[in-house]
Design a protein around this motif. Structure first.
Motif, PDB file in Angstrom:
ATOM      1  N   VAL A 188     -80.209  -0.490  -3.700  1.00  0.00           N
ATOM      2  CA  VAL A 188     -78.450  -0.434  -4.199  1.00  0.00           C
ATOM      3  C   VAL A 188     -77.395  -0.226  -3.449  1.00  0.00           C
ATOM      4  CG1 VAL A 188     -77.095  -0.408  -6.022  1.00  0.00           C
ATOM      5  CG2 VAL A 188     -78.967  -0.506  -6.643  1.00  0.00           C
ATOM      6  N   TYR A 189     -77.568   0.168  -2.820  1.00  0.00           N
ATOM      7  CA  TYR A 189     -76.773   1.345  -2.034  1.00  0.00           C
ATOM      8  C   TYR A 189     -76.662   0.242  -0.930  1.00  0.00           C
ATOM      9  CZ  TYR A 189     -74.744   3.486   2.348  1.00  0.00           C
ATOM     10  OH  TYR A 189     -74.131   3.324   3.538  1.00  0.00           O
ATOM     11  N   MET A 190     -78.068  -0.566  -0.283  1.00  0.00           N
ATOM     12  CA  MET A 190     -78.270  -1.135   1.060  1.00  0.00           C
ATOM     13  C   MET A 190     -77.805  -2.612   1.048  1.00  0.00           C
ATOM     14  SD  MET A 190     -82.082  -1.285   2.965  1.00  0.00           S
ATOM     15  CE  MET A 190     -82.530  -3.168   1.477  1.00  0.00           C
ATOM     16  N   PHE A 191     -77.489  -3.092   0.108  1.00  0.00           N
ATOM     17  CA  PHE A 191     -77.913  -4.398  -0.356  1.00  0.00           C
ATOM     18  C   PHE A 191     -76.231  -4.521  -0.813  1.00  0.00           C
ATOM     19  CE2 PHE A 191     -82.506  -4.896  -1.204  1.00  0.00           C
ATOM     20  CZ  PHE A 191     -82.505  -6.037  -0.707  1.00  0.00           C
ATOM     21  N   ILE A 192     -75.735  -3.729  -1.405  1.00  0.00           N
ATOM     22  CA  ILE A 192     -74.135  -3.785  -1.287  1.00  0.00           C
ATOM     23  C   ILE A 192     -74.087  -3.790  -0.317  1.00  0.00           C
ATOM     24  CG2 ILE A 192     -72.400  -2.357  -1.832  1.00  0.00           C
ATOM     25  CD1 ILE A 192     -73.619  -0.836  -4.561  1.00  0.00           C
ATOM     26  N   GLY A 193     -74.370  -3.157   0.802  1.00  0.00           N
ATOM     27  CA  GLY A 193     -73.649  -3.332   1.835  1.00  0.00           C
ATOM     28  C   GLY A 193     -73.900  -4.624   2.846  1.00  0.00           C
ATOM     29  N   LEU A 194     -75.180  -4.935   2.585  1.00  0.00           N
ATOM     30  CA  LEU A 194     -76.098  -5.943   3.475  1.00  0.00           C
ATOM     31  C   LEU A 194     -75.147  -7.624   2.760  1.00  0.00           C
ATOM     32  CD1 LEU A 194     -80.121  -5.859   3.493  1.00  0.00           C
ATOM     33  CD2 LEU A 194     -77.600  -5.412   5.559  1.00  0.00           C
ATOM     34  N   ALA A 195     -74.293  -6.851   1.453  1.00  0.00           N
ATOM     35  CA  ALA A 195     -73.286  -8.222   1.012  1.00  0.00           C
ATOM     36  C   ALA A 195     -72.600  -8.485   1.598  1.00  0.00           C
ATOM     37  CB  ALA A 195     -74.122  -7.902  -0.817  1.00  0.00           C
ATOM     38  N   GLY A 196     -71.747  -7.112   2.015  1.00  0.00           N
ATOM     39  CA  GLY A 196     -70.845  -7.771   3.074  1.00  0.00           C
ATOM     40  C   GLY A 196     -69.868  -5.978   2.692  1.00  0.00           C
ATOM     41  N   PHE A 242     -83.032   5.878   3.709  1.00  0.00           N
ATOM     42  CA  PHE A 242     -82.659   6.937   2.227  1.00  0.00           C
ATOM     43  C   PHE A 242     -84.150   6.057   1.508  1.00  0.00           C
ATOM     44  CE2 PHE A 242     -78.987   6.539   5.075  1.00  0.00           C
ATOM     45  CZ  PHE A 242     -78.604   7.645   4.886  1.00  0.00           C
ATOM     46  N   ILE A 243     -84.144   4.972   1.314  1.00  0.00           N
ATOM     47  CA  ILE A 243     -85.097   4.795   0.148  1.00  0.00           C
ATOM     48  C   ILE A 243     -86.379   5.267   0.496  1.00  0.00           C
ATOM     49  CG2 ILE A 243     -86.269   2.892  -0.537  1.00  0.00           C
ATOM     50  CD1 ILE A 243     -84.174   0.749   1.165  1.00  0.00           C
ATOM     51  N   PHE A 244     -86.534   6.327   1.388  1.00  0.00           N
ATOM     52  CA  PHE A 244     -88.271   6.630   1.551  1.00  0.00           C
ATOM     53  C   PHE A 244     -87.747   7.798   1.390  1.00  0.00           C
ATOM     54  CE2 PHE A 244     -88.488   2.980   4.724  1.00  0.00           C
ATOM     55  CZ  PHE A 244     -90.276   2.242   3.642  1.00  0.00           C
ATOM     56  N   VAL A 245     -86.469   8.677   1.716  1.00  0.00           N
ATOM     57  CA  VAL A 245     -86.466   9.709   1.492  1.00  0.00           C
ATOM     58  C   VAL A 245     -86.577  10.101  -0.229  1.00  0.00           C
ATOM     59  CG1 VAL A 245     -84.201  11.514   1.288  1.00  0.00           C
ATOM     60  CG2 VAL A 245     -84.832   9.966   3.521  1.00  0.00           C
ATOM     61  N   ALA A 246     -85.243   9.681  -0.982  1.00  0.00           N
ATOM     62  CA  ALA A 246     -85.337   9.396  -2.408  1.00  0.00           C
ATOM     63  C   ALA A 246     -86.391   9.175  -2.868  1.00  0.00           C
ATOM     64  CB  ALA A 246     -84.371   8.207  -2.703  1.00  0.00           C
ATOM     65  N   ARG A 274     -85.859   6.088  -9.574  1.00  0.00           N
ATOM     66  CA  ARG A 274     -84.627   5.930 -10.058  1.00  0.00           C
ATOM     67  C   ARG A 274     -83.817   6.193  -7.947  1.00  0.00           C
ATOM     68  NH1 ARG A 274     -84.082   8.546 -15.783  1.00  0.00           N
ATOM     69  NH2 ARG A 274     -84.975   6.619 -16.770  1.00  0.00           N
ATOM     70  N   GLY A 275     -84.399   7.512  -7.712  1.00  0.00           N
ATOM     71  CA  GLY A 275     -83.735   7.665  -6.673  1.00  0.00           C
ATOM     72  C   GLY A 275     -83.819   6.952  -5.304  1.00  0.00           C
ATOM     73  N   ALA A 276     -85.284   5.805  -5.310  1.00  0.00           N
ATOM     74  CA  ALA A 276     -85.056   4.979  -4.983  1.00  0.00           C
ATOM     75  C   ALA A 276     -84.317   2.524  -4.828  1.00  0.00           C
ATOM     76  CB  ALA A 276     -86.934   4.520  -4.127  1.00  0.00           C
ATOM     77  N   LEU A 277     -84.634   3.709  -6.089  1.00  0.00           N
ATOM     78  CA  LEU A 277     -83.761   2.472  -6.672  1.00  0.00           C
ATOM     79  C   LEU A 277     -82.230   2.742  -6.399  1.00  0.00           C
ATOM     80  CD1 LEU A 277     -82.883  -0.913  -8.932  1.00  0.00           C
ATOM     81  CD2 LEU A 277     -83.269   0.784 -10.286  1.00  0.00           C
TER      82      LEU A 277
END
Length: 198
Positions: free
Chosen positions: A74-82, A107-111, A67-70
């Motif tokens: 989500v955060y990364m893709f929100i940013g990549l979406a603009g 951050f994905i690997f961190v979580a 769940r943490g990695a998810l």
């Protein structure tokens, strides 16, 4: 029988509560990336005290590895979406070319790694160790990405070396160590309060 178990686990992993937690931590990452825009006093000696690593660690400690990695994905893709959710209100697919994008990927690997550690050791010292390991992963992935980005596609100064890349990371290191230890303590307490089922 096996198929039913897999379906049940998949359904549980993507439950409404999971989506709420993922969205919550994605929002915290957005705030943590630009905290100095709201609190300029958090810039110490020219170094901004961002809270991204802190929240990425907490995501793994509280939500668990998957769940943490998810949430971080989500955060990364929100940013990549603009959406302007990265540091300095950056965003867009072009962010991939930024020398600092490796920290966002990390951050994905961190979580995930922090979550995996506390899933095996739920004691306070396990949380602190998980937080410090997560911070180390953040530095390792992010700094190496930055180095190769400057070498291969970004305009690096002539004197830029691998050693220089790591020297650049020394000023924020003390505050990240302190914040990681606090994340471990806070995560241990919050997990008990929230009782999030991993």
């Amino acid at each position: 029988m096996t198929t039913a178990i897999v379906k049940t686990r998949t359904k549980s992993a993507m439950s409404p509560l999971t989506l709420v937690y993922s969205g919550m931590f994605a929002a915290l990452m957005m705030i943590g990336a630009n905290i100095t825009a709201f609190a300029p006093f958090l810039v110490v000696g020219g170094v901004p005290i961002t809270l991204q690593t802190f929240f990425a660690i907490l995501a793994g400690l509280i939500l668990g590895s998957r769940r943490g990695a998810l949430a971080m994905t989500v955060y990364m893709f929100i940013g990549l979406a603009g959406a302007p959710v990265f540091a300095r209100f950056g965003g867009g697919f072009g962010s991939i070319l930024s020398p600092t994008f490796g920290f966002i990927v990390s951050f994905i690997f961190v979580a995930f790694i922090a979550g995996k550690i506390v899933e095996k050791n739920g004691k306070l010292h396990g949380y602190i160790i998980a937080a410090l390991v997560g911070m180390s992963v953040n530095y390792l992935v992010g700094t190496n990405w930055m180095y190769y980005a400057y070498k291969f596609w970004a305009a690096a100064p002539d004197a830029f070396t691998y050693k220089v890349a790591w020297l650049w990371m020394m000023p924020p290191l003390p505050k990240d160590i302190i914040l990681s230890v606090l994340a471990g303590i806070f995560g241990h307490r919050m997990y008990k309060v929230l009782k999030v089922r991993r």
